[in-house]
Design an enzyme around this catalytic site. Structure first.
Site, PDB file in Angstrom:
ATOM      1  N   GLY A  89     -72.668  90.403   0.626  1.00  0.00           N
ATOM      2  CA  GLY A  89     -71.109  89.650   1.490  1.00  0.00           C
ATOM      3  C   GLY A  89     -69.680  90.926   1.117  1.00  0.00           C
ATOM      4  CB  ALA A 126     -62.526  86.160  -1.486  1.00  0.00           C
ATOM      5  CB  CYS A 169     -56.663  81.751   5.348  1.00  0.00           C
ATOM      6  SG  CYS A 169     -57.218  81.039   3.968  1.00  0.00           S
ATOM      7  CB  ALA A 174     -70.144  86.481  -2.338  1.00  0.00           C
ATOM      8  CB  THR A 175     -74.477  84.449   1.507  1.00  0.00           C
ATOM      9  OG1 THR A 175     -74.179  83.414   1.055  1.00  0.00           O
ATOM     10  CG2 THR A 175     -75.437  85.536   1.338  1.00  0.00           C
ATOM     11  N   GLY A 230     -65.049  72.151   9.110  1.00  0.00           N
ATOM     12  CA  GLY A 230     -64.974  71.938   7.227  1.00  0.00           C
ATOM     13  C   GLY A 230     -65.993  72.768   7.519  1.00  0.00           C
ATOM     14  CB  THR A 283     -56.879  80.294  -4.308  1.00  0.00           C
ATOM     15  OG1 THR A 283     -58.126  79.140  -3.662  1.00  0.00           O
ATOM     16  CG2 THR A 283     -55.730  80.472  -2.697  1.00  0.00           C
TER      17      THR A 283
END
Length: 448
Positions: free
Chosen positions: A10, A13, A45, A108-109, A241, A300
């Site tokens: 991944g 971020a 985002c 980190a998929t 979502g 974040t």
């Protein structure tokens, strides 16, 4: 320590934060990152604002390129999907049939747009807001003459997409299963958001869960049907979502938590296989207030969790400190922010709580540009401990939530916050900032 092999699955971020932090602390480590898409380190985002034309260039959403990571001796392989993890052998199999070994692994998929089992939800013309390609597809649809959009869901993504599509001149209908948009808010605050959407010309349809996305003879979405009727659409946007993308981890045998994400300890290591770390939207986190398990899909937190994972892998102690659920968005000129627990969530967690709501202005009332702001503060009865806050108001309102988030993080009471030393000048706030007014009202009622 030897030249260990770190493999990261991944490249957004969390994954790139883990790789970069490990590189800073362990210059000799061999680091490889597998990313199934064409880009790494991009801002999901920012996609709504690119669709809306606020951001002019796609590449502005890319923080760092594979070439920039290569300059740090981080081997980033885009277009490379991890198909399977063999925990026993310490290997990862890719979609090209290659098998890569590792000494330490970071999963980190990321996340994936929620897709309930609704007929037609996978049809052409139904768009997520997850990858840069999603933004490109929506921009293309608008350029081709799309006039009507239906947005499914009224959370952050739903609000942002409804706003930008309306600004592009489309007729926008927002279909909600919930009674109000922004279900994380208390109902009285959600009603303010709904009114702001209506004032922009957005047609909000609450309490109407989607039953089907109707398609034409070519299989392209043409309408969204609920129990109340059908809403024609040239494009449909998923704003329901984000859930964890944890199938790869689960298939490998990593333990998932109650949220369906990979269960990790506070060092981001898997609770079932500590030699594997997980970070970002695929991992489970926890509430700093209640200690309960949570899944929060925000960049974040993903960056912080990746940094923790990278530090621990490199031999430097680090722990993730939990989340409050602090978030901020806007629809038109109305800013919406929240942190901590809502009234319902506080009661569900067993708190005897009170909620006080105040109205004020963002600047001194006599200063040009003063806007209305409504602040709701939730605190514990008896102790006065702050549990949550919500803000809905005009420009200049939303970032005040950070003061409440800091106060909750530090364990302050309403009385302690009311006595704090916040800045004042007429262009920025009334003499008593709305943050202090809300805290003062809450503390006075508690004392009474």
């Amino acid at each position: 320590m030897g030249r260990d092999r770190l493999l990261v699955i991944g490249g957004d971020a969390a994954g790139m934060s883990a790789a970069a932090q490990a590189r800073r602390l362990r210059p000799e480590m061999r680091i490889t990152v597998l990313e199934q898409g064409p880009d790494v380190s991009f801002s999901a985002c920012g996609i709504p604002y690119w669709v809306g034309g606020v951001v002019a260039d796609r590449d502005l959403l890319i923080a760092r390129t594979p070439a920039q990571f290569a300059a740090q001796d981080i081997d980033v392989r885009t277009g490379t999907r991890a198909e399977g993890i063999d925990l026993g052998a310490g290997t990862v199999r890719t979609g090209t049939g290659e098998t890569l070994g590792y000494d330490r692994l970071v999963v980190a998929t990321g996340g994936r747009p929620a897709r309930p089992p609704v007929p037609g939800l996978d049809a052409e013309g139904v768009h997520g807001v997850h990858r840069l390609a999603d933004g490109a597809d929506m921009r293309a649809a608008i350029a081709a003459g799309a006039k009507r959009a239906v947005v499914l869901g009224g959370g952050y993504i739903g609000l942002e997409m409804a706003e930008v599509l309306r600004a592009r001149g489309l007729e926008v209908t927002v279909v909600l299963a919930d009674p109000l948009p922004m279900a994380q808010l208390d109902p009285d605050m959600g009603e303010r958001v709904c009114a702001a959407m209506g004032a922009m010309g957005i047609d909000v349809r609450p309490g109407e869960p989607v039953r089907e996305v109707e398609t034409d003879a070519d299989g392209v979405a043409r309408a969204v049907r609920t129990d109340a009727g059908a809403y024609e659409a040239d494009l449909v946007v998923l704003g329901l979502g984000m859930g964890p993308e944890a199938a790869l981890a689960a298939d490998a045998g990593l333990q998932l938590g109650s949220t369906g994400a990979v269960e990790v300890d506070r060092t981001q290591r898997s609770v079932s296989h500590p030699e594997v770390s997980a970070a970002g939207d695929c991992s489970q986190t926890w509430s700093r207030i209640t200690g309960a398990a949570m899944h929060v899909a925000l960049g974040t937190h993903a960056n912080k969790q990746g940094r923790v994972a990278g530090s621990v892998i490199a031999g430097t102690p680090a722990r993730f400190a939990g989340v409050l659920g602090t978030a901020l968005t806007k629809v038109g000129d109305t800013e919406v922010a929240l942190t901590g627990l809502s009234s319902a969530a506080a009661e569900e967690a067993g708190y005897a709580c009170r909620a006080e709501t105040i109205s004020a202005t963002t600047r001194a009332g006599y200063y040009p540009g003063a806007e209305e702001i409504t602040v709701k503060l939730i605190s514990e009865r008896g102790s006065g401990a702050l549990l949550g806050a919500q803000i809905v108001g005009g420009p200049g309102s939303g970032k005040r939530i950070d003061v409440f988030a800091t106060a909750i993080w530090a364990g302050l009471t309403a009385e302690e916050l009311a006595g704090s030393d916040l800045s004042y000048a007429p262009p920025f706030s009334p003499t008593y900032d709305p943050v202090l007014v809300a805290a003062r009202v809450s503390s006075r009622i508690e004392q009474g």
